[in-house]
Design a protein around this motif. Structure first.
Motif, PDB file in Angstrom:
ATOM      1  N   ALA A   4      12.868  12.567 -81.430  1.00 53.00           N
ATOM      2  CA  ALA A   4      11.901  13.071 -81.420  1.00 53.00           C
ATOM      3  C   ALA A   4      11.158  11.763 -82.958  1.00 53.00           C
ATOM      4  O   ALA A   4      11.259  11.449 -83.450  1.00 53.00           O
ATOM      5  CB  ALA A   4      11.838  14.436 -82.491  1.00 53.00           C
ATOM      6  N   VAL A   5       9.618  11.910 -82.183  1.00 49.45           N
ATOM      7  CA  VAL A   5       8.459  11.078 -83.023  1.00 49.45           C
ATOM      8  C   VAL A   5       7.550  11.692 -83.384  1.00 49.45           C
ATOM      9  O   VAL A   5       7.362  12.570 -83.384  1.00 49.45           O
ATOM     10  CB  VAL A   5       8.368   9.742 -82.138  1.00 49.45           C
ATOM     11  N   ALA A   6       7.457  11.348 -84.732  1.00 50.39           N
ATOM     12  CA  ALA A   6       6.438  12.523 -85.419  1.00 50.39           C
ATOM     13  C   ALA A   6       5.617  11.891 -87.146  1.00 50.39           C
ATOM     14  O   ALA A   6       6.646  10.787 -87.554  1.00 50.39           O
ATOM     15  CB  ALA A   6       6.245  14.212 -86.253  1.00 50.39           C
ATOM     16  N   GLY A   7       4.085  11.676 -87.175  1.00 45.42           N
ATOM     17  CA  GLY A   7       4.081  11.224 -88.365  1.00 45.42           C
ATOM     18  C   GLY A   7       3.621   9.647 -88.068  1.00 45.42           C
ATOM     19  O   GLY A   7       3.756   9.428 -87.388  1.00 45.42           O
ATOM     20  N   ALA A   8       4.365   8.821 -89.637  1.00 43.73           N
ATOM     21  CA  ALA A   8       4.340   7.835 -89.856  1.00 43.73           C
ATOM     22  C   ALA A   8       5.735   7.242 -90.061  1.00 43.73           C
ATOM     23  O   ALA A   8       6.145   5.713 -90.337  1.00 43.73           O
ATOM     24  CB  ALA A   8       3.359   7.243 -91.007  1.00 43.73           C
ATOM     25  N   SER A   9       6.752   8.018 -88.951  1.00 43.03           N
ATOM     26  CA  SER A   9       8.257   7.221 -89.269  1.00 43.03           C
ATOM     27  C   SER A   9       8.554   6.353 -88.653  1.00 43.03           C
ATOM     28  O   SER A   9       8.596   6.026 -87.556  1.00 43.03           O
ATOM     29  CB  SER A   9       8.724   8.852 -89.247  1.00 43.03           C
ATOM     30  N   MET A  10       9.647   5.063 -88.842  1.00 47.92           N
ATOM     31  CA  MET A  10       9.713   4.876 -87.781  1.00 47.92           C
ATOM     32  C   MET A  10      11.023   5.199 -87.354  1.00 47.92           C
ATOM     33  O   MET A  10      11.995   5.348 -88.245  1.00 47.92           O
ATOM     34  CB  MET A  10      10.441   3.600 -88.721  1.00 47.92           C
ATOM     35  N   VAL A  11      11.378   5.066 -86.549  1.00 47.33           N
ATOM     36  CA  VAL A  11      13.008   4.996 -85.542  1.00 47.33           C
ATOM     37  C   VAL A  11      13.556   4.475 -84.708  1.00 47.33           C
ATOM     38  O   VAL A  11      12.845   3.092 -83.920  1.00 47.33           O
ATOM     39  CB  VAL A  11      12.375   6.091 -83.948  1.00 47.33           C
ATOM     40  N   SER A  12      14.897   4.324 -84.910  1.00 44.07           N
ATOM     41  CA  SER A  12      15.819   3.167 -84.733  1.00 44.07           C
ATOM     42  C   SER A  12      16.933   3.562 -83.802  1.00 44.07           C
ATOM     43  O   SER A  12      17.188   4.252 -83.583  1.00 44.07           O
ATOM     44  CB  SER A  12      16.298   2.341 -85.564  1.00 44.07           C
ATOM     45  N   SER A  13      16.911   3.124 -82.881  1.00 48.58           N
ATOM     46  CA  SER A  13      18.120   2.909 -81.577  1.00 48.58           C
ATOM     47  C   SER A  13      19.616   2.737 -82.019  1.00 48.58           C
ATOM     48  O   SER A  13      19.523   2.251 -83.321  1.00 48.58           O
ATOM     49  CB  SER A  13      18.088   2.224 -80.194  1.00 48.58           C
ATOM     50  N   ASP A  14      20.115   2.890 -81.339  1.00 45.50           N
ATOM     51  CA  ASP A  14      21.767   2.694 -82.234  1.00 45.50           C
ATOM     52  C   ASP A  14      21.844   1.679 -81.936  1.00 45.50           C
ATOM     53  O   ASP A  14      20.708   0.492 -81.339  1.00 45.50           O
ATOM     54  CB  ASP A  14      22.827   3.698 -81.726  1.00 45.50           C
ATOM     55  N   THR A  15      22.828   0.745 -82.621  1.00 47.12           N
ATOM     56  CA  THR A  15      22.888  -0.662 -82.319  1.00 47.12           C
ATOM     57  C   THR A  15      23.488  -0.599 -80.819  1.00 47.12           C
ATOM     58  O   THR A  15      23.615  -0.783 -80.141  1.00 47.12           O
ATOM     59  CB  THR A  15      24.057  -1.084 -83.232  1.00 47.12           C
ATOM     60  N   ILE A  16      22.805  -2.186 -80.425  1.00 46.26           N
ATOM     61  CA  ILE A  16      23.256  -2.313 -78.897  1.00 46.26           C
ATOM     62  C   ILE A  16      24.581  -3.474 -79.279  1.00 46.26           C
ATOM     63  O   ILE A  16      24.572  -4.308 -79.852  1.00 46.26           O
ATOM     64  CB  ILE A  16      22.336  -3.467 -78.294  1.00 46.26           C
ATOM     65  N   THR A  17      25.489  -3.627 -78.067  1.00 49.34           N
ATOM     66  CA  THR A  17      26.560  -3.799 -78.046  1.00 49.34           C
ATOM     67  C   THR A  17      26.510  -5.039 -77.161  1.00 49.34           C
ATOM     68  O   THR A  17      27.933  -6.167 -77.343  1.00 49.34           O
ATOM     69  CB  THR A  17      27.541  -2.912 -77.614  1.00 49.34           C
ATOM     70  N   GLU A  18      25.914  -5.225 -76.693  1.00 46.55           N
ATOM     71  CA  GLU A  18      26.193  -6.970 -75.158  1.00 46.55           C
ATOM     72  C   GLU A  18      24.831  -7.572 -76.392  1.00 46.55           C
ATOM     73  O   GLU A  18      24.719  -7.803 -77.532  1.00 46.55           O
ATOM     74  CB  GLU A  18      25.098  -6.439 -74.289  1.00 46.55           C
ATOM     75  N   ASP A  19      25.726  -8.556 -75.881  1.00 46.91           N
ATOM     76  CA  ASP A  19      25.700 -10.280 -76.312  1.00 46.91           C
ATOM     77  C   ASP A  19      23.418 -10.903 -75.989  1.00 46.91           C
ATOM     78  O   ASP A  19      23.939 -10.857 -74.943  1.00 46.91           O
ATOM     79  CB  ASP A  19      26.438 -11.199 -76.406  1.00 46.91           C
ATOM     80  N   LEU A  20      22.782 -10.463 -76.574  1.00 47.99           N
ATOM     81  CA  LEU A  20      21.163 -10.316 -76.970  1.00 47.99           C
ATOM     82  C   LEU A  20      21.682 -12.235 -77.459  1.00 47.99           C
ATOM     83  O   LEU A  20      20.107 -12.946 -76.798  1.00 47.99           O
ATOM     84  CB  LEU A  20      20.562  -9.284 -77.105  1.00 47.99           C
ATOM     85  N   SER A  21      22.503 -12.533 -77.684  1.00 49.44           N
ATOM     86  CA  SER A  21      21.663 -14.079 -78.495  1.00 49.44           C
ATOM     87  C   SER A  21      21.074 -15.129 -77.393  1.00 49.44           C
ATOM     88  O   SER A  21      21.207 -15.111 -76.171  1.00 49.44           O
ATOM     89  CB  SER A  21      23.046 -14.402 -78.706  1.00 49.44           C
ATOM     90  N   ASN A  22      20.370 -15.475 -77.978  1.00 46.49           N
ATOM     91  CA  ASN A  22      19.689 -16.713 -76.970  1.00 46.49           C
ATOM     92  C   ASN A  22      19.072 -16.609 -75.272  1.00 46.49           C
ATOM     93  O   ASN A  22      19.781 -17.008 -74.140  1.00 46.49           O
ATOM     94  CB  ASN A  22      20.557 -18.119 -76.390  1.00 46.49           C
ATOM     95  N   LYS A  23      18.804 -14.872 -74.931  1.00 49.54           N
ATOM     96  CA  LYS A  23      18.614 -14.883 -74.038  1.00 49.54           C
ATOM     97  C   LYS A  23      16.526 -13.997 -74.255  1.00 49.54           C
ATOM     98  O   LYS A  23      16.097 -13.701 -75.230  1.00 49.54           O
ATOM     99  CB  LYS A  23      19.127 -13.935 -74.332  1.00 49.54           C
ATOM    100  N   LYS A  24      15.687 -14.059 -73.062  1.00 48.70           N
ATOM    101  CA  LYS A  24      15.215 -13.407 -72.752  1.00 48.70           C
ATOM    102  C   LYS A  24      15.384 -12.574 -71.826  1.00 48.70           C
ATOM    103  O   LYS A  24      16.462 -11.741 -71.171  1.00 48.70           O
ATOM    104  CB  LYS A  24      13.871 -14.120 -71.544  1.00 48.70           C
ATOM    105  N   ILE A  25      14.781 -11.005 -72.856  1.00 51.31           N
ATOM    106  CA  ILE A  25      15.748  -9.591 -72.164  1.00 51.31           C
ATOM    107  C   ILE A  25      13.958  -8.573 -71.852  1.00 51.31           C
ATOM    108  O   ILE A  25      13.363  -8.652 -72.502  1.00 51.31           O
ATOM    109  CB  ILE A  25      16.190  -8.479 -72.916  1.00 51.31           C
ATOM    110  N   MET A  26      14.588  -7.574 -71.395  1.00 50.29           N
ATOM    111  CA  MET A  26      13.651  -6.188 -71.417  1.00 50.29           C
ATOM    112  C   MET A  26      13.724  -5.463 -72.211  1.00 50.29           C
ATOM    113  O   MET A  26      14.945  -4.754 -72.612  1.00 50.29           O
ATOM    114  CB  MET A  26      13.831  -5.775 -69.296  1.00 50.29           C
ATOM    115  N   ILE A  27      12.871  -5.095 -72.936  1.00 47.12           N
ATOM    116  CA  ILE A  27      13.355  -3.292 -73.416  1.00 47.12           C
ATOM    117  C   ILE A  27      11.761  -3.201 -73.672  1.00 47.12           C
ATOM    118  O   ILE A  27      11.042  -3.095 -73.080  1.00 47.12           O
ATOM    119  CB  ILE A  27      13.192  -4.110 -75.249  1.00 47.12           C
TER     120      ILE A  27
END
Length: 127
Positions: free
Chosen positions: A21-44
């Motif tokens: 749920a998102v509402a107001g002016a609050s930031m919402v974050s995902s859980d930690t991503i466990t894949e290695d994203l370092s030095n890559k181009k990814i899609m989000i």
């Protein structure tokens, strides 16, 4: 808000299992991503299951050396997420970033997005 993961055409694809749920002016974050994203181009992206009632928001990637202290490493990957239902994705360039922990954030700038919005976070990275 854990990710359901699958393998598609040589990519790991993650989508949050729960609707956030998102509402107001609050930031919402995902859980930690466990894949290695370092030095890559990814899609989000996000799947806006229920549209927000007001202004657009941003989507960013944050990284951490310890899972506790976070910093933005890809700001405004999607700078103006429209507040209509549907999937919105973009490429994030992490080719000069190395870290053990990553997460996706929605509305880090604190825009007033209104009420009733519900999203799922999405990412895809080469296996």
């Amino acid at each position: 808000m854990a990710f359901n993961k699958s393998s598609k055409n040589g990519y790991v694809v993650g989508k949050t299992a729960d609707v956030v749920a998102v509402a107001g002016a609050s930031m919402v974050s995902s859980d930690t991503i466990t894949e290695d994203l370092s030095n890559k181009k990814i899609m989000i992206g996000i799947d806006m299951v229920v549209a927000m009632s007001d202004a657009a928001a941003d989507l960013e990637i944050w990284a951490s050396p310890d899972g506790t202290n976070w910093a933005v490493v890809a700001a405004n990957v999607i700078a103006d997420i429209v507040h209509t239902a549907g999937v919105q994705v973009a490429q994030a360039d992490l080719s000069s970033v190395t870290a053990p922990y990553y997460k996706i954030t929605f509305n880090a700038a604190g825009a007033a997005v209104g009420t009733s919005g519900r999203i799922k976070f999405i990412y895809a990275v080469k296996e």
